[in-house]
Design an enzyme around this catalytic site. Structure first.
Site, mmCIF file in Angstrom:
data_model
loop_
_atom_site.group_PDB
_atom_site.id
_atom_site.type_symbol
_atom_site.label_atom_id
_atom_site.label_comp_id
_atom_site.label_asym_id
_atom_site.label_seq_id
_atom_site.Cartn_x
_atom_site.Cartn_y
_atom_site.Cartn_z
ATOM 1 N N ASP A 70 -14.206 0.387 7.158
ATOM 2 C CA ASP A 70 -14.253 0.009 5.743
ATOM 3 C C ASP A 70 -14.336 -1.505 5.592
ATOM 4 O OD1 ASP A 70 -14.322 0.381 3.040
ATOM 5 O OD2 ASP A 70 -12.168 0.682 2.792
ATOM 6 N N LYS B 270 4.113 -5.439 8.930
ATOM 7 C CA LYS B 270 3.750 -4.235 8.198
ATOM 8 C C LYS B 270 4.878 -3.240 8.396
ATOM 9 C CE LYS B 270 -1.232 -3.864 7.658
ATOM 10 N NZ LYS B 270 -2.416 -3.030 7.925
ATOM 11 N N ALA C 253 0.845 -1.192 0.000
ATOM 12 C CA ALA C 253 0.000 0.000 0.000
ATOM 13 C C ALA C 253 0.877 1.237 0.000
ATOM 14 C CB ALA C 253 -0.922 -0.013 1.216
ATOM 15 N N SER C 254 0.235 2.398 0.017
ATOM 16 C CA SER C 254 0.985 3.649 -0.101
ATOM 17 C C SER C 254 1.822 3.940 1.135
ATOM 18 C CB SER C 254 0.018 4.805 -0.346
ATOM 19 O OG SER C 254 -0.934 4.875 0.697
ATOM 20 N N ALA D 22 2.529 1.412 3.803
ATOM 21 C CA ALA D 22 3.289 0.271 4.315
ATOM 22 C C ALA D 22 3.283 -0.883 3.326
ATOM 23 C CB ALA D 22 2.708 -0.189 5.654
ATOM 24 N N GLN D 23 4.236 -1.769 3.537
ATOM 25 C CA GLN D 23 4.364 -2.984 2.742
ATOM 26 C C GLN D 23 4.312 -4.163 3.705
ATOM 27 O OE1 GLN D 23 6.718 -2.546 -0.883
ATOM 28 N NE2 GLN D 23 7.945 -4.276 -0.176
ATOM 29 N N VAL D 24 3.668 -5.258 3.294
ATOM 30 C CA VAL D 24 3.415 -6.381 4.198
ATOM 31 C C VAL D 24 4.194 -7.611 3.731
ATOM 32 C CG1 VAL D 24 1.657 -7.809 5.287
ATOM 33 C CG2 VAL D 24 1.102 -5.455 4.614
#
Length: 561
Positions: free
Chosen positions: A293, A158, A139-140, A142-144
């Site tokens: 969400d 994360k 994602a913008s 963080a990276q998992v």
């Protein structure tokens, strides 16, 4: 405007990039209206960027969505937030904003290692086993990546993208500048308070940048769902979690949008839809703390028809007074109570002046569309959208803490229908509403409210001598100020002006009478009817003034009656 000018100058390269993208997507008029191009021209940076005529043929909502995608992570997240503002945008705009995806191309894991090593204090491959350099999500912010603890427990890491904070802070400064200009240039936007929206968005985004925020959210949800084995919430490992790293348990299962896999695994879609709805309604109405969400990408289906919720970076909170308003609205919607809906919407008007009769009429027309439907068949999401339309037409701005809720409930019904085409929200909603209403009417709640009110009254009384003392001191120092909010101030001013005019005419009339009386004693000069001419004319003019003054006073008293 000095501060705003400094902001533009400091972030000039990014401003130029934003202007270029807006013009490319046919939004040059907006750029000119906001004066962003002038800021660049003042910096002697010529701008000659023609728009793409093919793009300009697209609908405005599509062009804005594409522009937000090009502008990057901050603006994509802003668009996702705007997708919750059903009170501001029509369904066509909301649908476009919903298409904004937060996924971005991953960066090489080697770029994340220095950040990990600094947080962990040692080589991440020593702390974790089988640390996979290939991300399972990007994602913008963080990276998992998947990994295992030393005891073999599967976890996900994360990891915040390096260097992301300065970029986002620059965008937030520019966004606030744009919001300030928008409030100044577009009077119709002022009731939506663009600056306030940007400030709230910035606050939310900064919380999301701190990955420990999601960890605290997760712990709260784990506590709220203790004993609910049908719901799975990831667990947090705090010894490795901080602002730039979040370590939580890995949850496998079937992705929320992979219905074919759910069918192949023998899962019961009706049960999944029911459990998902009950879980979110519990979050909203019982806990007052909900996943903001709950779309399929943030849901996984597990063995035994269990449901896992993921990604708690954005959550909504409902204090008790607001929760009571929501319960009243939901109860009124489910029971088709026009008066109840009207009362709640009037509470949300704030300082906005609305035509109550017209609002009541529009609510009656809205409810007529659902009059012949059985209660269980009422399309709840459509009803909420219709309420949002009424609010837009009457310029009622949805309170900021409810925008996420409306969106979550509408998304929830969509998820339920995706799982089960026969899914109905109202049958799931009714028991929760009844539970909250019964709790509100219970002796325990009455006792608690009475105790709270009593303590508040004692607090006011105990502070009264101190407050009076402050007022007296301010009066002695000449610092006492009284602010009066006078309604119909224009009418009040007109009354003062009329009174002043009458007083002036009265003084003039009295002066004429006195002057004429003195003139009557003078025997010299021209005469009329045997009286001195000046004295006679003075008395005539005084009589005319007196008749006008009496008529004006009589007419004024008649109008007041």
């Amino acid at each position: 405007m000095l501060k705003e000018t400094f902001t533009v100058m400091r972030d000039l390269p990014r401003v130029r990039e934003i202007v270029a993208i807006l013009i490319r997507y046919g939004l040059g008029n907006l750029v000119q209206k906001l004066g962003l191009n002038k800021g660049i021209e003042r910096a002697s940076d010529a701008l000659h960027l023609p728009g793409d005529h093919e793009i300009e043929l697209l609908d405005p909502a599509v062009r804005v969505r594409k522009a937000l995608e090009q502008l990057g992570p901050t603006f994509i997240k802003l668009g996702q937030v705007l997708a919750t503002r059903v009170d501001m945008f029509t369904p066509e705009w909301i649908a476009e904003f919903e298409k904004l995806q937060n996924e971005v191309p991953p960066i090489d894991f080697a770029q994340l290692v220095p950040e990990l090593q600094q947080v962990l204090g040692e080589d991440p491959h020593v702390v974790f086993q089988d640390l996979d350099p290939q991300p399972i999500g990007s994602a913008s912010i963080a990276q998992v990546h998947r990994a295992k603890l030393q005891d073999g427990t599967e976890v996900v890491l994360k990891i915040r993208r390096p260097g992301i904070i300065p970029k986002i802070e620059a965008d937030l400064r520019i966004l606030r500048h744009i919001a300030t200009l928008a409030e100044f240039e577009f009077p119709d936007l002022r009731r939506y308070q663009p600056v306030r929206i940007v400030d709230e968005f910035a606050k939310s985004l900064r919380r999301e940048l701190n990955l420990s925020t999601e960890a605290r959210n997760l712990e709260r949800f784990v506590q709220n769902f203790t004993g609910h084995d049908e719901i799975e919430i990831p667990r947090i490992w705090w010894e490795w979690t901080g602002e730039s790293l979040n370590v939580q348990s890995y949850i496998g299962g079937i992705a929320g949008n992979d219905l074919a896999a759910a069918d192949a695994a023998g899962l019961d879609r009706k049960v999944l839809a029911a459990r998902g709805a009950d879980a979110v309604l519990k979050m909203v109405l019982i806990d007052g703390y909900f996943h903001a969400d709950p779309h399929p990408g943030n849901v996984k289906y597990l063995e035994g028809n269990r449901i896992a919720f993921l990604d708690f970076g954005m959550v909504g909170r409902l204090p008790h007074p607001r929760r009571d308003q929501i319960v009243d609205l939901l109860a009124s919607l489910s029971q088709r109570d026009e008066h109840g809906i009207l009362n709640v919407l009037l509470e949300w008007t704030g300082e906005t002046v609305v035509d109550e009769d017209k609002l009541a009429s529009d609510i009656a027309d809205f409810m007529f569309n659902y009059e012949n439907l059985p209660l269980k068949d009422v399309p709840f999401g459509h009803m909420l959208n219709d309420v949002a339309v009424i609010m837009r037409e009457h310029e009622i701005t949805l309170p900021s803490d409810l925008t996420l809720l409306f969106k979550a409930l509408i998304t929830l019904e969509g998820l339920g229908r995706q799982l089960d085409p026969d899914f109905k929200m109202v049958p799931h909603l009714t028991p929760f509403v009844k539970e909250v209403i019964l709790e509100r009417l219970s002796p325990k709640t009455w006792l608690k409210n009475g105790k709270d009110n009593l303590f508040e009254a004692f607090g006011v009384l105990s502070g009264l001598p101190r407050d009076i003392g402050k007022l007296i001191k301010q009066a002695r120092r000449g610092n006492l100020k009284v602010d009066l909010d006078l309604k119909r101030l224009d009418r009040f001013g007109n009354l003062i002006a009329k009174s002043a005019n009458r007083l002036t005419m009265g003084i003039v009339t009295g002066a004429l009478i006195i002057g004429s009386s003195i003139a009557m004693t003078i025997k010299a000069g021209p005469t009329m009817f045997g009286m001195p001419l000046l004295g006679f004319l003075g008395f005539v003019l005084a009589l005319v003034n007196a008749i006008w003054l009496m008529f004006a006073i009589w007419a004024s008293s008649k109008d007041e009656r």
